[in-house]
Design an enzyme around this catalytic site. Structure first.
Site, PDB file in Angstrom:
ATOM      1  N   GLU B 209     -12.159   4.190   0.704  1.00 50.81           N
ATOM      2  CA  GLU B 209     -12.162   5.593   0.285  1.00 50.81           C
ATOM      3  C   GLU B 209     -13.168   5.761  -0.837  1.00 50.81           C
ATOM      4  OE1 GLU B 209      -7.980   5.848  -0.691  1.00 50.81           O
ATOM      5  OE2 GLU B 209      -8.358   5.523  -2.807  1.00 50.81           O
ATOM      6  N   HIS B 247      -5.306   9.072  -5.935  1.00 52.84           N
ATOM      7  CA  HIS B 247      -5.422   7.724  -6.478  1.00 52.84           C
ATOM      8  C   HIS B 247      -6.268   7.731  -7.744  1.00 52.84           C
ATOM      9  CE1 HIS B 247      -4.813   5.925  -2.191  1.00 52.84           C
ATOM     10  NE2 HIS B 247      -3.663   6.178  -2.792  1.00 52.84           N
TER      11      HIS B 247
END
Lengths: 388, 291
Positions: B209, B247
């Site tokens: 990611e 995150h």
């Protein structure tokens, strides 16, 4: 958590890092009072907002008299400041920092941040301050000094000497930069920062080193052990909808597209936004409801998405693990019964209790569109994007 | 075969008496994981169902020969719990806890590198070798034993990928999430090198990611060292710069960490990049079943 320049400078002074004489003002009267304490001109008035590039937007002004100060303070306090970092809507200025103007001989740069690739703490210094550090690094890498510090042992005299010699400082200034660097490092560690930046760090005509600007970001995950820093949170700097979502433990970020989405897990949420884009639309938000969401959080998330008037369709994508599909389905039904379903809603569920969840949706008599899998969901979203 | 965990893994769970710890301990036991001990300071001598609880990791290891620890301790105490496990010479530590301060992780990572322990996570779903051992919070039924290794920075996104692989009849050797924080104990390269050495793994799916440079570093490593085919996926093509996407580690800052840069690096390294998550399973089937 980002904090304001004046707050960071407050902390700088606690750590014996020199800053210009000055104070923060919410009104013209307060600004005048500060000017009278400083007793000399020029003074600098700086708008206090979290975004950078304030000077470019007219948020930083030099004044040479009390009349000029009043006029400028009146203009800046309450203005909507647009900078390259605020977005076109800008930010309303609530406070200004009033500081003594300095005669600057040279502008340097100093910052500390974690280096995630090496798990070390990186100190970055530059011979060229007052500009965008990434540009300096790209155009003249020889002007940048990078020092890697092991967080277990901390900053050592050798690191400070490396900074001083890298910045080509005079012997008198070398002692000063050493003290300043180790104090800044101590502040970085003790306040659990994820960034401290002094840009520019100036050398004045009197051979003083002074932090003309101050930028600090504190690790949100560490705020539990910094009750004293919590007072620095400025909720007026936060997006009200995002702050409201955070109250319910929903991680919401508003974006400018038309397809709302609600997902469990940050990685899957990002990937779902990408799917919306690939379907020919743009995501209206990022919304991670997390692993432990209950029906109420789902309901709240649904309402938050619908509060965005640009939303033309919603994609709910849940991979049930800890968050069970039946719980999700209940939340969606609860929310939809209260708010109605003003836009098409595509629901895609998989994982724990998916059959129970599908049945709850099917029995609800609500006009929800179920998708069999992600591919199917993408096609259904594409259809909505084309014919809203 | 598998990587890091198998049927011989003897698990202890730090924070076993908490709500989350208890729930997931039971799930792991149901799956067949050998859960030999729990640790909760102040609750030594008690039992969680049939599992004995100890006050310290050292006591638990002495009594049960546990060789792996899973951590469910709240963020404020998680760093201390990890340190305790490292000092008790636990070989593999899996930290599920989300929200550990970055400064704590910087210190742990530097200490960890001087010891023989491996840390997976924190802020991760854990690790599973299907049919043998589950250490984490992932839903068990989506996994099937097989030959594909799965590594990811994310939780539910990993489940999505694993689910699609299983639907296509592609079983997994080991699946693990390395965690969504900026500093994690085990990185992509550690896992890639382990999968390359594992004779039963024939192909690898790597799910990355935005944020950081871990995928770029992994890509460089793959082009030099890997003989097995690797499929790559990157989440966050539409993520705006400067915003943290859930995150702590998923943020594009200063123009680095973009999905496009990562995809480019992966393609250049010979990784088979799939851009359409909805068709990832099909994509893998096409590649892995022919090779």
């Amino acid at each position: 958590m980002k904090i304001h320049e004046y707050q960071a400078k407050e902390l700088f002074r606690k750590y014996s890092i020199p800053t210009p004489e000055g104070g923060v003002a919410k009104t013209i009267e307060e600004a005048v009072l500060i000017a009278k304490t400083i007793k000399s001109y020029p003074l600098v008035i700086k708008a206090q907002i979290h975004a950078g590039g304030r000077g470019k937007g007219g948020g930083v002004k030099v004044v040479n008299s009390l009349t000029e100060l009043k006029k400028t303070a009146e203009k800046i306090i309450g203005m909507t400041l647009v900078t390259p970092q605020t977005g076109p809507e800008g930010k309303v200025v609530g406070k200004v920092l009033v500081e003594k103007g300095l005669t600057i001989k040279k502008e340097l740069y100093l910052s500390i941040l974690p280096d995630r690739a090496t798990a070390k703490i990186m100190i970055i210094a530059s011979l060229e301050g007052g500009m965008n550090i990434e540009e300096v690094a790209a155009k003249t890498p020889e002007k940048i000094i990078k020092i890697s510090v092991n967080p277990l042992t901390g900053i050592e005299p050798g690191h400070c000497r490396d900074i001083a010699s890298g910045l080509k400082l005079s012997p008198a200034l070398r002692t000063k930069i050493s003290a300043l660097s180790s104090n800044l490092y101590r502040l970085f560690v003790e306040c659990d920062c994820t960034l401290v930046e002094i840009n520019p760090l100036v050398i004045t005509e009197n051979e003083e080193l002074i932090a003309l600007d101050a930028k600090m970001t504190i690790d949100d995950n560490a705020l539990f052990r910094h009750k004293d820093l919590e007072k620095y949170r400025d909720i007026t700097e936060e997006d009200p909808v995002e702050a409201e979502a955070a109250k319910y433990n929903l991680n919401y970020i508003s974006l400018d597209g038309t397809i709302g989405n609600m997902v469990n897990g940050a990685g899957l949420a990002m990937a779902t936004m990408d799917i919306i884009k690939q379907a020919g639309a743009n995501p209206a938000n990022f919304l991670d409801v997390g692993g432990g969401a209950d029906a109420e959080m789902i309901e709240k998330g649904f309402k938050i998405i619908l509060s965005d008037k640009n939303v033309k369709g919603i994609l709910i994508n849940i991979f049930g693990g800890i968050l069970r599909c039946d719980v999700l389905a209940k939340g969606v039904v609860q929310a939809a019964k209260k708010t109605g379903v003003p836009v098409p809603v595509v629901v895609r569920m998989e994982g724990t209790n998916v059959k129970k969840g599908t049945k709850i949706l099917a029995d609800s008599d609500l006009n929800l569109i179920t998708a069999l899998d992600l591919k199917d969901a993408a096609e259904k979203i594409a259809a909505i994007a084309k014919h809203p | 075969m598998s990587i890091f965990v198998d049927k011989n893994t003897r698990l202890l769970i730090q924070g076993i008496t908490g709500r989350e710890g208890r729930f997931h301990a039971r799930q792991c036991i149901l799956y067949g994981t050998s859960v030999v001990a729990g640790v909760t300071p102040g609750k030594g001598g008690q039992k969680m169902d049939k599992t004995p609880v100890f006050d310290t990791v050292r006591e638990a290891v002495g009594a049960t020969s546990a060789n792996c620890s899973m951590i469910f301790v709240p963020p404020a105490f998680a760093a201390g719990a990890i340190m305790e496990a490292i000092e008790a010479e636990i070989g593999l530590i899996v930290a599920i806890t989300e929200g550990i301060p970055a400064m704590d992780m910087l210190k742990i990572k530097n200490f960890l590198d001087t010891t023989g322990s491996r840390l997976i996570g924190p802020n991760c779903p854990g690790i599973i070798t299907p049919g043998q051992c589950k250490i984490g919070i992932m839903p068990a039924p989506i996994h099937t034993p097989g030959a594909i290794g799965v590594i990811s920075r994310s939780g539910t996104l990993t489940y999505e990928v694993v689910h699609q692989l299983s639907q296509e009849g592609l079983g997994q050797s080991t699946c693990l999430g390395i965690g969504g924080d900026p500093v994690v104990g085990t990185n992509f390269i550690d896992c890639l090198s382990a999968f390359e050495k594992d004779p039963e793994t024939t192909g690898i799916v790597m799910v990355g990611e935005i944020g950081g440079t871990a995928e770029e570093e992994a890509a460089a490593y793959i082009s030099e060292n890997l003989t097995k085919p690797v499929v790559g996926f990157i989440a966050g093509l539409t993520a705006p710069a400067g915003r943290r996407m859930g995150h702590a580690g998923a943020i594009i800052s200063g123009g680095s960490g973009t999905a496009l840069a990562k995809i480019e690096a992966m393609r250049a390294a010979g990784i088979h990049v799939c851009e359409d998550l909805g068709r990832l399973g099909e994509f893998c089937a096409g590649l892995f079943k022919s090779s």
